[in-house]
Design a protein around this motif. Sequence first.
Motif, PDB file in Angstrom:
ATOM      1  N   PHE B  12       1.339  -1.542  -8.209  1.00  0.00           N
ATOM      2  CA  PHE B  12       0.155  -1.804  -7.447  1.00  0.00           C
ATOM      3  C   PHE B  12      -1.067  -1.787  -8.545  1.00  0.00           C
ATOM      4  O   PHE B  12      -0.783  -0.907  -9.709  1.00  0.00           O
ATOM      5  CB  PHE B  12      -0.006  -0.839  -6.516  1.00  0.00           C
ATOM      6  CG  PHE B  12       0.774  -0.725  -5.167  1.00  0.00           C
ATOM      7  CD1 PHE B  12       0.543  -1.600  -4.432  1.00  0.00           C
ATOM      8  CD2 PHE B  12       2.023   0.108  -5.170  1.00  0.00           C
ATOM      9  CE1 PHE B  12       1.188  -1.851  -3.157  1.00  0.00           C
ATOM     10  CE2 PHE B  12       2.810   0.131  -3.914  1.00  0.00           C
ATOM     11  CZ  PHE B  12       2.423  -0.918  -3.094  1.00  0.00           C
ATOM     12  N   GLN B  19       0.127   0.683 -11.331  1.00  0.00           N
ATOM     13  CA  GLN B  19       1.280   1.878 -11.201  1.00  0.00           C
ATOM     14  C   GLN B  19       2.476   0.951 -10.824  1.00  0.00           C
ATOM     15  O   GLN B  19       2.790   0.370  -9.743  1.00  0.00           O
ATOM     16  CB  GLN B  19       0.711   2.818 -10.176  1.00  0.00           C
ATOM     17  CG  GLN B  19       1.531   3.868  -9.907  1.00  0.00           C
ATOM     18  CD  GLN B  19       1.088   4.575  -8.464  1.00  0.00           C
ATOM     19  OE1 GLN B  19       0.386   4.179  -7.651  1.00  0.00           O
ATOM     20  NE2 GLN B  19       1.896   5.480  -8.234  1.00  0.00           N
ATOM     21  N   VAL B  21       5.858   1.050  -9.037  1.00  0.00           N
ATOM     22  CA  VAL B  21       6.539   1.936  -7.722  1.00  0.00           C
ATOM     23  C   VAL B  21       7.947   1.639  -7.736  1.00  0.00           C
ATOM     24  O   VAL B  21       8.724   2.569  -7.370  1.00  0.00           O
ATOM     25  CB  VAL B  21       5.689   1.385  -6.670  1.00  0.00           C
ATOM     26  CG1 VAL B  21       6.176   2.250  -5.560  1.00  0.00           C
ATOM     27  CG2 VAL B  21       4.165   1.936  -6.653  1.00  0.00           C
ATOM     28  N   PRO B  40      12.428  11.622  -1.800  1.00  0.00           N
ATOM     29  CA  PRO B  40      11.128  12.211  -1.739  1.00  0.00           C
ATOM     30  C   PRO B  40      10.150  11.442  -1.550  1.00  0.00           C
ATOM     31  O   PRO B  40      10.047  10.369  -1.660  1.00  0.00           O
ATOM     32  CB  PRO B  40      11.033  13.096  -2.999  1.00  0.00           C
ATOM     33  CG  PRO B  40      11.869  12.268  -3.907  1.00  0.00           C
ATOM     34  CD  PRO B  40      13.031  11.558  -3.159  1.00  0.00           C
ATOM     35  N   SER B  41       9.019  12.182  -0.943  1.00  0.00           N
ATOM     36  CA  SER B  41       7.685  11.296  -0.705  1.00  0.00           C
ATOM     37  C   SER B  41       7.344  10.478  -1.855  1.00  0.00           C
ATOM     38  O   SER B  41       7.295  11.350  -3.017  1.00  0.00           O
ATOM     39  CB  SER B  41       6.598  12.490   0.063  1.00  0.00           C
ATOM     40  OG  SER B  41       5.712  11.683   0.243  1.00  0.00           O
ATOM     41  N   GLY B  42       6.765   9.503  -1.940  1.00  0.00           N
ATOM     42  CA  GLY B  42       6.217   8.965  -2.952  1.00  0.00           C
ATOM     43  C   GLY B  42       7.307   8.157  -3.787  1.00  0.00           C
ATOM     44  O   GLY B  42       7.016   7.635  -4.902  1.00  0.00           O
ATOM     45  N   SER B  43       8.534   8.246  -3.436  1.00  0.00           N
ATOM     46  CA  SER B  43       9.597   7.624  -4.194  1.00  0.00           C
ATOM     47  C   SER B  43       9.538   6.222  -4.023  1.00  0.00           C
ATOM     48  O   SER B  43      10.408   5.436  -4.891  1.00  0.00           O
ATOM     49  CB  SER B  43      10.978   8.066  -3.845  1.00  0.00           C
ATOM     50  OG  SER B  43      11.111   7.831  -2.445  1.00  0.00           O
ATOM     51  N   GLY B  44       8.937   5.637  -3.184  1.00  0.00           N
ATOM     52  CA  GLY B  44       8.876   4.117  -2.949  1.00  0.00           C
ATOM     53  C   GLY B  44       9.709   3.444  -1.908  1.00  0.00           C
ATOM     54  O   GLY B  44       9.918   2.337  -1.764  1.00  0.00           O
ATOM     55  N   LYS B  45      10.200   4.425  -1.128  1.00  0.00           N
ATOM     56  CA  LYS B  45      10.978   3.886   0.198  1.00  0.00           C
ATOM     57  C   LYS B  45      10.105   2.995   1.187  1.00  0.00           C
ATOM     58  O   LYS B  45      10.515   1.722   1.524  1.00  0.00           O
ATOM     59  CB  LYS B  45      11.346   5.222   1.272  1.00  0.00           C
ATOM     60  CG  LYS B  45      11.970   6.299   0.313  1.00  0.00           C
ATOM     61  CD  LYS B  45      12.486   7.408   1.269  1.00  0.00           C
ATOM     62  CE  LYS B  45      11.479   8.125   1.842  1.00  0.00           C
ATOM     63  NZ  LYS B  45      10.627   8.917   1.066  1.00  0.00           N
ATOM     64  N   SER B  46       8.809   3.288   1.559  1.00  0.00           N
ATOM     65  CA  SER B  46       8.030   2.492   2.391  1.00  0.00           C
ATOM     66  C   SER B  46       7.945   1.073   1.679  1.00  0.00           C
ATOM     67  O   SER B  46       7.916   0.156   2.163  1.00  0.00           O
ATOM     68  CB  SER B  46       6.660   3.204   2.701  1.00  0.00           C
ATOM     69  OG  SER B  46       7.269   4.420   3.553  1.00  0.00           O
ATOM     70  N   THR B  47       7.388   1.331   0.474  1.00  0.00           N
ATOM     71  CA  THR B  47       7.306   0.078  -0.305  1.00  0.00           C
ATOM     72  C   THR B  47       8.415  -0.906  -0.374  1.00  0.00           C
ATOM     73  O   THR B  47       8.224  -2.142   0.100  1.00  0.00           O
ATOM     74  CB  THR B  47       6.962   0.297  -1.785  1.00  0.00           C
ATOM     75  OG1 THR B  47       5.883   1.366  -1.707  1.00  0.00           O
ATOM     76  CG2 THR B  47       6.282  -0.686  -2.397  1.00  0.00           C
ATOM     77  N   GLU B  56       4.755  -6.875   2.453  1.00  0.00           N
ATOM     78  CA  GLU B  56       4.384  -6.792   0.811  1.00  0.00           C
ATOM     79  C   GLU B  56       5.099  -7.787  -0.083  1.00  0.00           C
ATOM     80  O   GLU B  56       6.418  -7.988   0.265  1.00  0.00           O
ATOM     81  CB  GLU B  56       4.420  -5.347   0.527  1.00  0.00           C
ATOM     82  CG  GLU B  56       3.187  -4.921  -0.129  1.00  0.00           C
ATOM     83  CD  GLU B  56       2.933  -3.291   0.264  1.00  0.00           C
ATOM     84  OE1 GLU B  56       1.680  -2.811  -0.076  1.00  0.00           O
ATOM     85  OE2 GLU B  56       3.778  -2.525   0.722  1.00  0.00           O
TER      86      GLU B  56
END
Lengths: 754, 232
Positions: B12, B19, B21, B40-47, B56
């Motif tokens: 991104f 950054q 991801v 964990p949160s922020g690890s890129g799962k949703s992305t 995306e």
Amino acid sequence: MRNPLNKRFFRELKSDIGKYIALFLFLVIMIGAVSGFLVADNSLKKTYDESFDRYNVEDGHFILAGKPEKSLIEDIEKKDVKVYKSFYKMARSGSDYKLKVFVTRKAVNRQDVLKGKLPAKHGEIAIDRLFAINNKMDVGDKIKVGGRTLRISGYVALSDYSALFENNSDIMFDAARFGVGVASQYEFDKIDEAVNYQYAWTNNRKDLSDKERKKKCDAITKVIIRDRTNALEEIIQRLDNQAITFTGNDMGGDKGMFLILLYMVIVIIAFVFGVTTRSTLEAEAGAIGTLRASGYSKASLILHYTTLPFAVTLAAAAVGNAFGYWKFKEVMAALYYNSYSLTTYETLWNEEAFVLTTIIPAIIIVVVVMCVMMWTFRLSPIKFLRHDFRLRKAKRAVKLGNIPFFTRFRIRIILQNKVTYIVMFIGIFLASLLLLFGLFLRPLIDNYSESVDKSLMAKYQYVLKGQVPVAKQKFHLRKPEKYALEVLQINEKDDVSVYGIKKNTAYLKNLKLADEKNQVIATSNYMEKYNLKIGDSIEVKKKYSDKKYRFKIKGMYKYTGGFGIFMSSSNFEKTFDKEKGYFNGYFSDSRLKGIKKELIATILTKEDLNKVSRQLADSMSGAFNTIKVFSVILYMLVIYMLAKLIVEKNAGAISMIKILGYTSSEAGKLYNRATGFVVILSLVICGVIVQPALKNIYKAMVRQEMRGWLDYYMAPWIIPEIMGIGILSYFVIQSILLMKIKKISMAEVLKTME
Amino acid sequence: MYLEMKDIFKSFGEKENRQEVLHGITCGIREGDICVMLGPSGSGKSTLLNIIGGIEEATSGTIKIDGKEITGKSEKILSKYRREYLGYVFQSYNLIPNLTAKENIEVGAYLSKDPLPVSELLNVLGLWEHKDKLPSQLSGGQQQRIAIGRAIAKRPGILLCDEPTGALDYKTSKEILKLIEDVNEKYGTTVILVTHNEALRKMADVVLVLKDGRIVDREESRSKTRAEELEW
Ligand SMILES: Nc1ncnc2c1ncn2[C@@H]1O[C@H](COP(=O)(O)OP(=O)(O)O)[C@@H](O)[C@H]1O
Ligand SMILES: [Mg+2]
């Protein structure tokens, strides 16, 4: 500390810059045009009113057949008036035009120089500006005047000729065919034309009533007639002199129309502000709820959300007013200068215009936005926090049985946005009304011309100064018919012609005269304007006198020319104390021979009557086009702004269905078609109701503001045209909105997930 | 493999704000599997899920579904791809607020020539008596059921679920997970379930663990636990 919320203003402005710019510009133009008009109108009217003193305009004038003895003038001046020599010569240029030349005025009816200079002693003349422009004569050009070639030294306006009437009995003036000019005594004497011995007078006392002025005029007439040395060719007091009074009567007439248009637009814009502010509240509900929960008062928040619309309106009003004084004023003044020979005007500060175009619009907008705010802020903070703008608790879905899915979807959109759509409907209604205004007057005037043609009492209607017999001549169909005429006053604005007509008249079809005295037939236009019914009584007044007459209306006669009432010759004689057989006019199918020109007051033909409507149409056609363009922009603006609002409000849902796999055009079909349906439905409803609305506004306006009466008429193609324009506007907007929908990213949904 | 990802990179921002991801994700998922994606949160799962979903765009790398390449395709083709293959369920239900439960499901059904019968779905979801209610009249669990119904009505090949139980209580969460499992069994839908709840690894056919944009573990399970028996 300053309210930290204030930082929001700039961001809000930036985030919705398109909307604010559009509304701002629209308000600027609208307010500028109206304030320009009011300022020009007021300045011109004041200048005109003051011109009587400033240029020492006559209280009347008379023309004698020959040069009088000094003693006659002295005798007249004994009547407490001052008399001035005002000789003129009439120069002709073939059949193109007539130019009435005076000696440069120094004492009475002085001229104003609008361009160039007053004429020098030798070889120069100054002529009326409007006449010059109409004949493409410029300062410095040479023209032939009574055998001499003179250089035009300048454009002037003669204070006793603001309307270029050649004869006072003319129905309309023609500033291309007749003009006035001034030259030095030297050049005046050289002009090879007969001198006309005109004298002007002014009353020594300035505070006379109209009645006293008339008395003064009568007294002067008596002195001249008693003298017997010279025939009195003409005597006209100022109040009856169309060249002087016509202009003043025409001023200020369109004010009401302009204000109605302005307020219509302001109301629409107020509603647009209201709806968009409400949607901002909905979008920011969470934050508002938090603020309220943490102690911000309702009032401070209402104030906060009202500030921006208020500021935009005020800024637009200020800029609009500045534009009005600076630019639009001249455009509006030009409308008058195109028709009349006015002296130079001074721009006057007009506080009425300021109140009407700045204060009132700002108040309307604030009140509307404020109401929306208060309505919304009745809800408790907790409701804001929950984004719950519903009044009643759980709202149930309206049942929509087995309608196809897309249709049901669209109905849901319409139900969800009903307030927005109602505002859209109001906007469309007002814009249609505005558009109708721009479109309907021209055909109405054309229709009037036609109906005047049809309803003429006779091909030639002679109005005479006395009882003049006709010479023996051949007539084809009908013989000329005598009638008697007296002109009375209905009120300050309108006159009515009272006719004494022969029983079994050959000229007025289907006219059934009443037998009894004081029973009359009235013309349809008169009855329409004054809301009269058969059986009503009317009271009319003799000019410059207190004498009043009461008549009872027994019937109606279809006529569109001028206001008239008809009675039998015998009743006329009784009413007006005339001898038996009295008459002062003829109806005739052909021109009559053997009547001396001096004895004819007017000959009414259809050309004369058409001149009036043509002049009206010409002077207004610029305004028609402006209104047309304006209302189309308004249409688009209202539909766009509100449709855009609906798309924005549903950005989340649109984004979601795109994620599901709907294409942008499918999303467009759902959201834009819902709007399209409302637009078209509104147009259809407006098509039906706008006409009666306009009809009533039109009638009210003509009754209030205009002299005479033009029958209401709606050309059959106008309503379809309006709907066509509306639908076309919608399609343009739809394609813009589709682009907007395309731009909504699917990330919109992701954002809400945080 | 039904779904194949190869060397997926995603970053991104531009220049100094750039950054990274996802750092080269390569893996495959079989048709009909339940894949639980942990991390964990922020690890890129949703992305990663959003890239699979075509919401995306990956910076580089390829994705194939059913043998068809979808990366680098136009919005129009992507929209067709989403329409044919994908169902989406989010943590926030994202229902259309002015449509009833049934109508929200119809929004999904409309996209298929051969959708699941909406009334059957309403029964399966246990929403029959609520079908004419608006989302705002329903509980979170009920709303998520509608969202699932909307996602599967068009018989998608893959159901993408991004923390579907993140906003729900324990009991309701289990009901929703059971529903997802039922869907997988009944219709053979491939499920990718993103969560940070370790307990869910037991219901998966395959577990992917993401950390800082990399797959750090891939685990095939031999014995699945039924959703209603999960505990955490
Ligand atoms: N649209 C975006 N713009 C910038 N950074 C983003 C965007 N979406 C996600 N990120 C960043 O990518 C990283 C991974 O996010 P995400 O995929 O949402 O993680 P997870 O779902 O595992 O919690 C986070 O550091 C987040 O800040
Ligand atoms: Mg996530």
